[in-house]
Design an enzyme around this catalytic site. Structure first.
Site, PDB file in Angstrom:
ATOM      1  N   ASN A 228       0.944  -1.059  -0.143  1.00  0.00           N
ATOM      2  CA  ASN A 228      -0.092   0.022   0.146  1.00  0.00           C
ATOM      3  C   ASN A 228       0.987   1.346   0.136  1.00  0.00           C
ATOM      4  O   ASN A 228       1.822   1.530   0.886  1.00  0.00           O
ATOM      5  CB  ASN A 228      -0.981  -0.024   1.049  1.00  0.00           C
ATOM      6  CG  ASN A 228      -1.545   1.246   1.366  1.00  0.00           C
ATOM      7  OD1 ASN A 228      -2.614   1.336   0.518  1.00  0.00           O
ATOM      8  ND2 ASN A 228      -1.406   2.238   2.053  1.00  0.00           N
ATOM      9  N   GLU A 229       0.709   2.211  -1.046  1.00  0.00           N
ATOM     10  CA  GLU A 229       1.440   3.399  -1.143  1.00  0.00           C
ATOM     11  C   GLU A 229       2.998   3.297  -0.810  1.00  0.00           C
ATOM     12  O   GLU A 229       3.421   3.993  -0.266  1.00  0.00           O
ATOM     13  CB  GLU A 229       0.829   4.388  -0.117  1.00  0.00           C
ATOM     14  CG  GLU A 229      -0.872   4.572  -0.687  1.00  0.00           C
ATOM     15  CD  GLU A 229      -1.354   5.788   0.259  1.00  0.00           C
ATOM     16  OE1 GLU A 229      -0.680   6.297   1.239  1.00  0.00           O
ATOM     17  OE2 GLU A 229      -2.383   6.192  -0.094  1.00  0.00           O
ATOM     18  N   PRO A 230       3.609   2.344  -1.622  1.00  0.00           N
ATOM     19  CA  PRO A 230       4.982   2.439  -1.449  1.00  0.00           C
ATOM     20  C   PRO A 230       5.620   3.566  -2.379  1.00  0.00           C
ATOM     21  O   PRO A 230       4.872   4.146  -3.080  1.00  0.00           O
ATOM     22  CB  PRO A 230       5.256   1.000  -2.197  1.00  0.00           C
ATOM     23  CG  PRO A 230       4.504   0.780  -3.041  1.00  0.00           C
ATOM     24  CD  PRO A 230       2.986   1.180  -2.476  1.00  0.00           C
ATOM     25  N   VAL A 260      -1.385  -1.285  -4.311  1.00  0.00           N
ATOM     26  CA  VAL A 260      -2.151   0.274  -4.119  1.00  0.00           C
ATOM     27  C   VAL A 260      -1.119   1.503  -4.138  1.00  0.00           C
ATOM     28  O   VAL A 260      -0.258   1.491  -3.330  1.00  0.00           O
ATOM     29  CB  VAL A 260      -2.951   0.255  -3.063  1.00  0.00           C
ATOM     30  CG1 VAL A 260      -3.804   1.607  -3.109  1.00  0.00           C
ATOM     31  CG2 VAL A 260      -3.927  -0.824  -2.953  1.00  0.00           C
TER      32      VAL A 260
END
Length: 430
Positions: A228-230, A260
């Site tokens: 998520n949101e790297p 994501v």
């Protein structure tokens, strides 16, 4: 006996008008502690009738006229589950017995669609957290049943396990309720260059092995999310996510894989390797404060740029605004219920345009308010929920309910009215 069962569900002749087909259930059984035994494998339908059987520790069960596992609101009998029974016998009577719920269904992705059993599926759902008053971040059976009834009431057909694997009981309920799951590993906070190094990658590969091994047998799980949101614009991100996604596909070639992102379309080095683009954006919340008029042009541009660049289906995996229940302002001001409502309606206007093309889902952030660390930007936790932390509905819950049921009616794919026993669920209107 230490049974670890692996099944892969398949279906032939997906265009059959009655959606009846030959289902395939592949199984593999591991037995420890004894080499002198016999195994009997049976598949039972919901009436307890044996529909297929074999012997041995691995093989394939063929199910003519299989009842497929369908998501909630997509069929008149959603979430159909068979029971896979394994009996181990030695010289004496039955010495061990194991049963596993099994759903038969297919998942596929095209350039612009997400398909379940060969039919287009649109994610209209939520992001969740395992969080509530008193207990905090923990498993709570009564709360879980309340949440699932609210999902049914809302007309939600899906959620993402943001940002970690949920308890197995949650996935078992999803299998039985027909709630589709994007199953996410705890790959959150990958923002520093060293977080994309070899040591982190080795651990991340192990985490995905653990997640796939635990959750692969759940028909409700239709896609893996590896992060998520790297910081996927950093130079090492390309190799990192190519390796991670390839490894996950090797572990499970039957499901698509994503992560994501909140990185710009032209800078994301991991996006070429995903099957579905999942993008988070908070227009008129974390920037352009109060300027609701910028949402539609920015969101439309976001979708068009992502699709033009990658030619893959797109899911709006997060969007939303905080609202404190009972706060009202006219004209809408941030943190009022009116602002949350207006922001969602601007997003929905663009969703309705683009879901006719290549947008295949929308997941609101968040299902319910949840506690966070104390900061100047949080008012006793994150207030982006459409329900309060106590599961009381805000005004937007009713807006979203009307929307989700309308989408369900529009995308029913000529199936009959779904039968449910959940109080508060309303039937389709034709």
């Amino acid at each position: 006996m230490d049974p670890r069962l692996r099944y892969e569900s398949g279906a032939e002749d997906q265009q059959c008008p009655l959606l009846r087909c030959c289902g395939l259930v592949n199984y593999w059984i591991s037995v420890k502690g004894n080499e002198h035994f016999q195994l009997e494998v049976r598949l039972l339908d919901e009436d307890g009738q044996v529909v297929a059987q074999e012997t041995g520790d691995q093989g394939q069960l063929q199910v003519p006229g299989a009842n497929l596992w369908w998501p909630y609101l997509m069929h008149d009998h959603p979430a159909y589950l068979y029971s896979l029974e394994v009996r181990m016998m030695t010289a004496g009577p039955v010495s061990d017995f194991y049963t596993l719920p099994v759903g038969i269904r297919t998942v596929a992705v095209t350039e612009s669609k997400f398909l379940i059993n060969g039919k287009p599926f649109y994610f209209h759902g939520v992001n969740k957290h395992e969080d509530s008053d008193i207990r905090g971040k923990g498993f709570d059976w009564p709360l879980l049943m309340k949440d699932f009834n609210l999902l049914y009431w809302l007309g939600a057909n899906s959620f993402r396990t943001s940002h970690y694997p949920y308890s197995e009981e949650v996935l078992q309920l999803c299998d039985r309720y027909g709630i589709v799951v994007i199953d996410e590993c705890p790959g959150v906070g990958i923002v520093l260059p060293q977080s994309l190094g070899n040591e982190s990658l080795r651990h991340h590969l192990e985490v995905m092995e653990e997640l796939v091994r635990r959750d692969k047998n759940h028909p409700a799980v239709v896609m893996w999310s590896v992060a998520n949101e790297p910081s996927s614009a950093l130079k090492p991100a390309g190799y990192y996510f190519k390796t991670l996604i390839t490894h996950t596909k090797t572990l499970d070639p039957t499901r698509p894989v994503t992560f994501v992102t909140n990185t710009k379309y032209d800078a994301d080095l991991g996006a070429p390797y995903v099957d579905v683009i999942c993008v988070n954006s908070y227009f008129s919340w974390y920037h352009d404060y109060g300027h609701l008029e910028v949402i539609q042009p920015q969101l439309k541009s976001q979708f068009e740029n992502w699709y033009k660049t990658h030619k893959k289906p797109v899911i709006q995996s997060e969007y939303g605004a905080e609202a404190i229940a009972g706060f009202h302002e006219d004209p809408p001001l941030m943190f009022s219920e009116e602002y949350q409502k207006a922001l969602l309606e601007n997003y929905h206007s663009v969703f309705d345009q683009k879901r006719k093309e290549y947008v295949v889902g929308e997941l609101i952030w968040n299902f319910a308010d949840f506690m966070t660390n104390q900061t100047p930007t949080r008012v006793i936790g994150n207030k982006k929920g459409i329900f309060t932390r106590q599961r009381h509905p805000k005004n937007v819950a009713f807006i979203l309910r009307e929307r989700y049921w309308r989408i369900a009616n529009e995308t029913r794919h000529h199936h009959s009215v779904p039968r449910t026993q959940c109080l508060g669920t309303r039937p389709f209107t034709f």
